[in-house]
Write an enzyme that holds these catalytic residues in place. Structure first.
Site, PDB file in Angstrom:
ATOM      1  N   SER A  40      44.053  -6.504  29.787  1.00  9.19           N
ATOM      2  CA  SER A  40      44.936  -6.053  28.711  1.00  9.19           C
ATOM      3  C   SER A  40      44.893  -4.535  28.580  1.00  9.19           C
ATOM      4  O   SER A  40      45.928  -3.884  28.390  1.00  9.19           O
ATOM      5  CB  SER A  40      44.526  -6.701  27.382  1.00  9.19           C
ATOM      6  OG  SER A  40      45.304  -6.199  26.318  1.00  9.19           O
ATOM      7  N   TRP A  70      46.829  -3.146  31.416  1.00 15.86           N
ATOM      8  CA  TRP A  70      48.262  -3.360  31.188  1.00 15.86           C
ATOM      9  C   TRP A  70      48.839  -2.232  30.339  1.00 15.86           C
ATOM     10  O   TRP A  70      49.968  -1.788  30.563  1.00 15.86           O
ATOM     11  CB  TRP A  70      48.477  -4.693  30.476  1.00 15.86           C
ATOM     12  CG  TRP A  70      49.916  -4.996  30.159  1.00 15.86           C
ATOM     13  CD1 TRP A  70      50.807  -5.682  30.923  1.00 15.86           C
ATOM     14  CD2 TRP A  70      50.645  -4.611  28.972  1.00 15.86           C
ATOM     15  NE1 TRP A  70      52.035  -5.752  30.305  1.00 15.86           N
ATOM     16  CE2 TRP A  70      51.965  -5.095  29.105  1.00 15.86           C
ATOM     17  CE3 TRP A  70      50.313  -3.896  27.826  1.00 15.86           C
ATOM     18  CZ2 TRP A  70      52.934  -4.897  28.125  1.00 15.86           C
ATOM     19  CZ3 TRP A  70      51.276  -3.691  26.854  1.00 15.86           C
ATOM     20  CH2 TRP A  70      52.568  -4.186  27.007  1.00 15.86           C
ATOM     21  N   HIS A  71      48.063  -1.749  29.379  1.00 17.74           N
ATOM     22  CA  HIS A  71      48.567  -0.720  28.469  1.00 17.74           C
ATOM     23  C   HIS A  71      48.745   0.625  29.143  1.00 17.74           C
ATOM     24  O   HIS A  71      49.570   1.428  28.696  1.00 17.74           O
ATOM     25  CB  HIS A  71      47.634  -0.570  27.266  1.00 17.74           C
ATOM     26  CG  HIS A  71      47.851  -1.602  26.210  1.00 17.74           C
ATOM     27  ND1 HIS A  71      47.295  -2.859  26.268  1.00 17.74           N
ATOM     28  CD2 HIS A  71      48.586  -1.580  25.065  1.00 17.74           C
ATOM     29  CE1 HIS A  71      47.665  -3.560  25.215  1.00 17.74           C
ATOM     30  NE2 HIS A  71      48.450  -2.810  24.467  1.00 17.74           N
ATOM     31  N   GLY A  72      47.997   0.894  30.177  1.00 22.04           N
ATOM     32  CA  GLY A  72      48.173   2.187  30.815  1.00 22.04           C
ATOM     33  C   GLY A  72      47.296   2.355  32.032  1.00 22.04           C
ATOM     34  O   GLY A  72      46.234   1.731  32.153  1.00 22.04           O
ATOM     35  N   PHE A 106      54.452   1.960  28.170  1.00 20.54           N
ATOM     36  CA  PHE A 106      53.711   0.868  28.781  1.00 20.54           C
ATOM     37  C   PHE A 106      54.624  -0.137  29.461  1.00 20.54           C
ATOM     38  O   PHE A 106      54.166  -1.011  30.153  1.00 20.54           O
ATOM     39  CB  PHE A 106      52.862   0.147  27.733  1.00 20.54           C
ATOM     40  CG  PHE A 106      51.950   1.088  26.958  1.00 20.54           C
ATOM     41  CD1 PHE A 106      51.272   2.095  27.614  1.00 20.54           C
ATOM     42  CD2 PHE A 106      51.837   0.977  25.588  1.00 20.54           C
ATOM     43  CE1 PHE A 106      50.449   2.965  26.910  1.00 20.54           C
ATOM     44  CE2 PHE A 106      51.019   1.850  24.879  1.00 20.54           C
ATOM     45  CZ  PHE A 106      50.320   2.839  25.533  1.00 20.54           C
TER      46      PHE A 106
END
Length: 498
Positions: A327, A330-332, A498
């Site tokens: 996670s 996934w955000h960056g 994102f």
């Protein structure tokens, strides 16, 4: 094109009017055209990425339907189904990797090679990140898995499926919709209902208030502090980190409310993405109420397939850490995002490990865990730990995050929040009043939502004269207090990156 722009103010009414003037059977085609135009306003050539992802997952769904109709044996059928899913995932994740993580991977390899004393380095590339790529790819992959599991049938109409992937209200920053919700709605024409329009427009107004009045105003305080953190005091960094918790909430929830409201005006229902997360009394509860569409996506499509909590506690905690680390990534494309995910993973594991011990302590000390003040205390502690993790999220690297935390610790001074230095961060006395009052409104509305009071429904039930007085008051406040014009820079929504 962003929701808080003049372009959208022109775009959306045109989409709305033409949509309901067209015959019901072809309305979805107009929405598809509008959605593609909406996305192309950022970079026209990147529309081919959405189209490619759409084609791959669409063909994957049809292929799985075809496999199920053939008289294959159980093992052979499963093999073909797995192949369809694997191809869909591989091609989509390759796109995501190249545009979002390739530069990060190259930089990491260069750093590792350099640390090993080898002079050979991999050349770096500057790849422009397509807006919203993580959102629409995850939405398309969720559809693939749903068809694989037999939860839905593969969509036969390509254009309807393309609209599901690219539906403009939630295209670039979610919520990440499930096929069982949005695709089923796309398959049926929607009709104009005044009640939907009223609720939707009021929801959009609240989202706009959260974005331009609260989030963007806070951004003007936070950004200068984080961009020049070395010359800032530890307490200024702490204040900026606390305010960032509210900025990212109002920014992201503001977008979600605008997406939900605009979809509702058009007759579509989009799921809520936040449920008063800062009123939670535990880390676990927070993550059940923050970015719900992504959290539930990882739960259903990663955590449970990995085994969830069905294979012992050690495996459960390992799965939890995997989900939070992924996670974070996934955000960056940055190790500080991975650290942010890891910190929250540790929070969840520690809470689970200490559950029984804490319950025994509560019994021994005779603590009433249902008492209001105890819940306030737990809420404060939860916010404290969540806010520490936000520093990793907002900073530019792990080293910077650690240095900022060290600076805060070394210069810790609670009296700072009662000093002129703190209030000067906001600007004038008027800016202080507007910011604090705006945050109070957000908190009050969240309290109403938490106790189940439908404030929006209550307002819409009032007599027409009172409703219109309220509407004009909301418009006036947004225009008067919004962070735009001289001295402000119009900012995109945080989650667009994102």
């Amino acid at each position: 094109m962003i929701f808080n722009s003049i372009q959208f103010l022109i775009f959306f009414p045109i989409v709305f009017m033409v949509y309901f003037l067209l015959p019901a059977k072809i309305r979805y085609m107009w929405l598809l055209i509008s959605s593609y135009y909406f996305y192309m306003c950022w970079n026209p050539k990147y529309i081919f990425l959405i189209l490619f992802s759409t084609v791959i997952t669409y063909l994957s769904g049809l292929s799985m339907e075809a496999v199920r109709k053939k008289s294959f044996s159980g093992e052979t059928q499963k093999h073909y189904l797995n192949a369809c899913v694997a191809v869909s995932f591989l091609l989509n994740l390759l796109i995501l990797f190249y545009f979002k993580y390739f530069e990060f991977a190259v930089a990491t390899i260069n750093r590792i090679i350099g640390a090993a004393g080898v002079r050979i380095s991999v050349p770096a590339y500057d790849v422009m990140l397509p807006v919203g790529i993580s959102f629409y790819i995850f939405q398309a992959l969720g559809y693939t898995i749903d068809v694989y599991r037999g939860e839905i049938h593969g969509e036969k109409n390509f254009f309807r499926y393309a609209l599901f992937v690219s539906f403009f209200p939630q295209l670039v920053a979610g919520p990440i919709e499930r096929s069982k919700n949005l695709l089923n709605q796309v398959d049926k024409p929607t009709y104009f209902e005044a009640e939907h329009a009223r609720h939707g427009l009021l929801t959009m107004a609240y989202g706009l208030f959260m974005k331009v009045v609260v989030a963007d105003r806070l951004a003007g305080i936070i950004n200068p502090i984080y961009s020049d953190w070395n010359s800032q005091s530890g307490m200024s960094i702490m204040a900026a980190t606390i305010l960032f918790a509210f900025q990212i909430y109002c920014d992201f929830e503001g977008y979600s409310q605008l997406a939900i409201g605009s979809a509702q005006v058009l007759g579509f229902h989009i799921n809520q993405n936040f449920k008063t997360p800062y009123l939670c009394t535990s880390i676990r509860d927070f993550w059940q109420r923050w970015h719900i569409s992504l959290t539930s996506w990882f739960r259903d499509y990663l955590y449970i397939p990995l085994g969830g909590n069905r294979k012992g506690k050690l495996r459960k905690y390992g799965n939890t850490m995997i989900v939070f680390l992924v996670s974070g990534l996934w955000h960056g494309a940055g190790w500080h995002f991975v650290a942010w995910g890891g910190v929250n993973g540790i929070y969840n594991i520690v809470q689970d490990l200490t559950d029984s011990v804490r319950q025994k302590v509560y019994q021994i000390l005779k603590i009433d865990t249902t008492a209001f003040f105890w819940k306030c205390f737990c809420g404060f502690v939860t916010f404290f730990f969540i806010d520490i993790s936000w520093l990793f999220f907002r900073a530019d690297g792990i080293g910077q995050s650690v240095s900022m935390l060290r600076k805060i610790w070394n210069e810790l001074n609670p009296w700072y929040f009662f000093s002129d230095e703190f209030y000067n961060l906001f600007g004038t006395a008027k800016d202080v009043a507007v910011t604090l009052f705006s945050l109070f409104i957000i908190a009050l509305i969240d309290v109403f939502r938490r106790i189940g009071f439908d404030l929006r429904g209550y307002l819409l039930e009032q007599q027409i004269i009172y409703r219109w007085v309220f509407y004009f008051a909301v418009i006036f406040i947004i225009m008067l207090w919004g962070a735009y014009g001289s001295g402000y820079e119009q900012t995109q929504f945080i989650y667009f990156q994102f």
